[in-house]
Motif scaffolding. Structure first.
Motif, PDB file in Angstrom:
ATOM      1  N   LEU A 169       6.202  -6.448  -4.097  1.00 25.52           N
ATOM      2  CA  LEU A 169       5.319  -7.483  -4.114  1.00 25.52           C
ATOM      3  C   LEU A 169       3.950  -6.899  -3.737  1.00 25.52           C
ATOM      4  N   GLY A 170       3.978  -6.209  -2.514  1.00 25.69           N
ATOM      5  CA  GLY A 170       2.928  -5.355  -2.049  1.00 25.69           C
ATOM      6  C   GLY A 170       2.264  -4.343  -3.272  1.00 25.69           C
ATOM      7  N   SER A 173       0.639  -6.380  -5.967  1.00 24.13           N
ATOM      8  CA  SER A 173      -0.605  -7.086  -5.340  1.00 24.13           C
ATOM      9  C   SER A 173      -1.975  -6.022  -5.242  1.00 24.13           C
ATOM     10  N   ASP A 174      -1.342  -4.674  -4.728  1.00 24.21           N
ATOM     11  CA  ASP A 174      -2.340  -3.789  -4.824  1.00 24.21           C
ATOM     12  C   ASP A 174      -2.906  -3.394  -6.276  1.00 24.21           C
ATOM     13  N   LEU A 176      -3.102  -5.262  -8.840  1.00 26.91           N
ATOM     14  CA  LEU A 176      -3.983  -6.365  -9.086  1.00 26.91           C
ATOM     15  C   LEU A 176      -5.322  -6.543  -8.497  1.00 26.91           C
ATOM     16  N   ASN A 178      -5.753  -7.206  -5.200  1.00 26.71           N
ATOM     17  CA  ASN A 178      -5.589  -8.463  -4.177  1.00 26.71           C
ATOM     18  C   ASN A 178      -5.887  -7.884  -3.112  1.00 26.71           C
ATOM     19  N   GLN A 182      -0.331  -6.307   2.165  1.00 25.22           N
ATOM     20  CA  GLN A 182       1.249  -6.338   2.311  1.00 25.22           C
ATOM     21  C   GLN A 182       1.836  -5.005   2.548  1.00 25.22           C
ATOM     22  N   THR A 220       2.792  -0.602  -9.000  1.00 28.08           N
ATOM     23  CA  THR A 220       1.125  -0.776  -9.155  1.00 28.08           C
ATOM     24  C   THR A 220       0.576  -0.507 -10.279  1.00 28.08           C
ATOM     25  N   GLY A 223       1.462  -3.673 -12.140  1.00 23.30           N
ATOM     26  CA  GLY A 223       0.445  -4.594 -11.702  1.00 23.30           C
ATOM     27  C   GLY A 223      -1.019  -4.540 -12.350  1.00 23.30           C
ATOM     28  N   SER A 228      -0.170 -10.497 -13.680  1.00 24.81           N
ATOM     29  CA  SER A 228       0.671 -11.048 -12.964  1.00 24.81           C
ATOM     30  C   SER A 228       2.156 -10.684 -13.427  1.00 24.81           C
TER      31      SER A 228
END
Length: 281
Positions: A169-170, A173-174, A176, A178, A182, A220, A223, A228
């Motif tokens: 998830l982290g 998110s990185d 993307l 965001n 995380q 990453t 992402g 998403s």
């Protein structure tokens, strides 16, 4: 900058492992065993929290109330069969052994001494029971204990650092854009864990920064490219499956059973696929 969170995570593991190795040499064996046992118990706690994601409302809503458990079961079975056929565990241990030789630079065993007296037999060997005069005793080859300790440190810590949900998830998110919140949290957790791991298991823990860099770096990139990547229900199934894999890591650390967790790692990729199939039915 995409990837910054993973670089911070890797730096935290290396720094934590360095501190752990500095402390480990000053700790008696009993203390190191206690540290390893404590890590095993904490891993089991983390595993229980992750496995509880099987009850996640998003997963239940997408697949039904009975499907989540079957998804986790199917993921472990299919992933375990695939991993055993691909010999993931053996290949990971071979990588650990290669890195051990590279990092420790163990000296080659001393050559056999040449006798200065005594008549060799027809094959050129010393007569049975003859002690070569003037020869230095041959030092024993490096024991397998250090090798096993390196591989165990590399394998166990690598699995702990990459299996958790924050690793996926982290990193996504990185990618993307965001933020790295995380992964910053994961870096703090991994850094403290690396201190304890390295104090008990040595330099193999530092080498585990490599798989973390590759694994999180790949997510990453996904992402960045795919946007998403996983819906919430898919992430919940993956997290629950990863939690059960962590149980295997905990059992290894507690020396209860050497579960071939690495052979089951493909289950992490099977879980989202089965979730999508169950949601479509």
């Amino acid at each position: 900058m995409p990837g910054l969170g993973t670089l911070i995570n890797v730096a935290a593991i290396v720094a934590g492992a360095a501190v752990g190795m500095a402390l480990g040499g000053r700790l008696p064996d009993r203390t190191r065993q206690v540290v390893t046992d404590a890590l095993g118990l904490v891993v089991l706690l983390t595993a229980a929290l992750s496995a509880a994601s099987v009850l996640d409302p998003a997963l239940t809503a997408a697949t039904g109330s009975a499907a989540p458990t079957l998804i986790v079961l199917g993921s472990l079975l299919i992933g375990g069969i695939a991993g055993s056929l691909l010999r993931v565990e053996a290949r990971l241990e071979q990588l650990g052994e290669f890195l051990r030789r590279l990092l420790t630079r163990a000296p080659a065993p001393a050559p056999q001494p040449v006798a200065s007296s005594g008549a060799p037999d027809a094959a050129g060997a010393e007569p049975s029971g003859a002690e070569p005069s003037g020869a230095e005793p041959v030092p024993p080859a490096a024991g397998s204990g250090a090798q096993q300790r390196f591989v165990e440190g590399f394998v166990s810590s690598s699995l702990v650092f990459v299996v958790g949900p924050l690793a996926i998830l982290g990193a996504i998110s990185d990618g993307l854009g965001n933020g790295i919140d995380q992964l910053a949290l994961k870096a703090a957790l991994d850094g403290f864990a690396a201190v304890a791991f390295a104090a008990a298991l040595g330099v193999g823990v530092m080498a585990s920064a490599g798989p973390v860099l590759v694994y999180q770096g790949a997510f990453t990139v996904l992402g960045v490219v795919l946007g998403s990547f996983l819906p919430e229900a898919h992430v919940a199934a993956l997290t629950a499956t990863g939690g059960l894999l962590l149980v295997g890591v905990g059992l290894r650390l507690l020396r209860i059973r050497s579960v071939p967790v690495a052979d089951m790692l493909p289950a992490l990729f099977v879980a989202p696929v089965l979730t999508a199939v169950a949601a479509a039915l």
